[in-house]
Design an enzyme around this catalytic site. Sequence first.
Site, short mmCIF file in Angstrom:
data_model
loop_
_atom_site.label_atom_id
_atom_site.label_comp_id
_atom_site.label_asym_id
_atom_site.label_seq_id
_atom_site.Cartn_x
_atom_site.Cartn_y
_atom_site.Cartn_z
CE LYS A 47 0.11 1.18 11.21
NZ LYS A 47 0.44 -0.08 11.80
N GLY A 48 -4.97 3.57 8.50
CA GLY A 48 -5.21 4.24 7.22
C GLY A 48 -6.17 5.41 7.28
CD GLU A 103 -11.48 1.35 6.63
OE1 GLU A 103 -10.68 2.19 7.07
OE2 GLU A 103 -11.29 0.13 6.73
CG ASP A 104 -8.33 3.43 4.77
OD1 ASP A 104 -9.23 2.56 4.83
OD2 ASP A 104 -7.13 3.16 4.98
CG ASP A 107 -9.86 -3.69 -2.66
OD1 ASP A 107 -10.43 -3.64 -3.76
OD2 ASP A 107 -8.78 -4.29 -2.50
CE LYS A 135 -8.73 -0.96 -4.64
NZ LYS A 135 -7.24 -0.95 -4.54
CB VAL A 157 -4.76 4.59 -4.24
CG1 VAL A 157 -5.31 4.69 -5.66
CG2 VAL A 157 -5.83 4.02 -3.31
CG ASP A 163 -0.06 0.78 4.37
OD1 ASP A 163 -1.31 0.68 4.33
OD2 ASP A 163 0.68 -0.19 4.60
NE ARG A 169 0.28 3.50 7.67
CZ ARG A 169 -0.64 2.58 7.41
NH1 ARG A 169 -1.78 2.94 6.85
NH2 ARG A 169 -0.43 1.31 7.69
P1 IMP Z 1 -11.09 -4.74 1.94
O1 IMP Z 1 -11.27 -5.60 3.16
O2 IMP Z 1 -10.64 -5.52 0.75
O3 IMP Z 1 -12.27 -3.86 1.63
O4 IMP Z 1 -9.84 -3.84 2.19
C1 IMP Z 1 -9.84 -2.82 3.04
C2 IMP Z 1 -8.43 -2.51 3.49
O5 IMP Z 1 -7.43 -2.94 2.55
C3 IMP Z 1 -8.30 -1.03 3.60
O6 IMP Z 1 -8.69 -0.58 4.88
C4 IMP Z 1 -6.83 -0.83 3.30
O7 IMP Z 1 -6.10 -0.99 4.49
C5 IMP Z 1 -6.47 -1.95 2.34
N1 IMP Z 1 -6.50 -1.51 0.94
C6 IMP Z 1 -7.39 -1.85 -0.01
N2 IMP Z 1 -7.12 -1.27 -1.18
C7 IMP Z 1 -6.03 -0.50 -0.96
C8 IMP Z 1 -5.25 0.39 -1.79
O8 IMP Z 1 -5.50 0.62 -2.98
N3 IMP Z 1 -4.20 1.01 -1.18
C9 IMP Z 1 -3.87 0.81 0.13
N4 IMP Z 1 -4.57 0.01 0.94
C10 IMP Z 1 -5.63 -0.65 0.39
MG MG Z 2 -7.75 0.54 6.48
#
Ligand code: IMP
Ligand code: MG
Length: 185
Positions: A47-48, A103-104, A107, A135, A157, A163, A169
Amino acid sequence: MPVAALEKDVAEILIDEATLQAKVAELGAAISADYVDRQVTLVSVLKGALPFMADLMRSITLPLRIDLMEVSSYGGATETSGQVRILKDLSSSIEGKHVLIVEDIIDTGLTLNYLSEYLRGKDPASLRICALLDKPARRLVEIDIAYRGFLIPDRFVIGYGLDYDEIYRNLPYIGVLRPEVYGGE
Ligand code: IMP
Ligand code: MG
């Protein structure tokens, strides 16, 4: 102020609304220029990425299609585990289509790594990534980001779709969540 109940949990505003909107316009212009001869399909991740997708698609000046997926990663509230579950799949085939994932935030990169592989398996003509926030501090897998909004530090964040525990959100900016809210330092 309508969001006062949310704002008490915001330690600081990292990216304000005007800066966000200017960047989205810039990304939309770049995408419009690059895909001028190809019809792009934006695939957004619920949903992000919902507010970002809604703004970005309106800043692209080309005919386009959209599709939506929803994924969830197993793990704690502020960390991903890398195991991704598809909650909602594509509605239409992307075979032979030029796909841009919207994508939002990236990470660790595990979610997008999984999703890219999944979508690549459906034989799109091309597959690229547009991420509002990058990030890189905790990146575990390399991700090629064709369109990137902002590089951000290793803070948790919220807002503009992002969220904590499904809340925040609807904040119109990107803020840093007070660590006390999630039991941090
Ligand atoms: P990744 O798989 O670690 O790259 O994470 C991606 C997902 O983790 C994103 O689509 C977000 O839903 C969530 N996420 C990662 N960092 C944050 C943050 O700082 N705030 C909120 N959601 C986050
Ligand atoms: Mg997401």
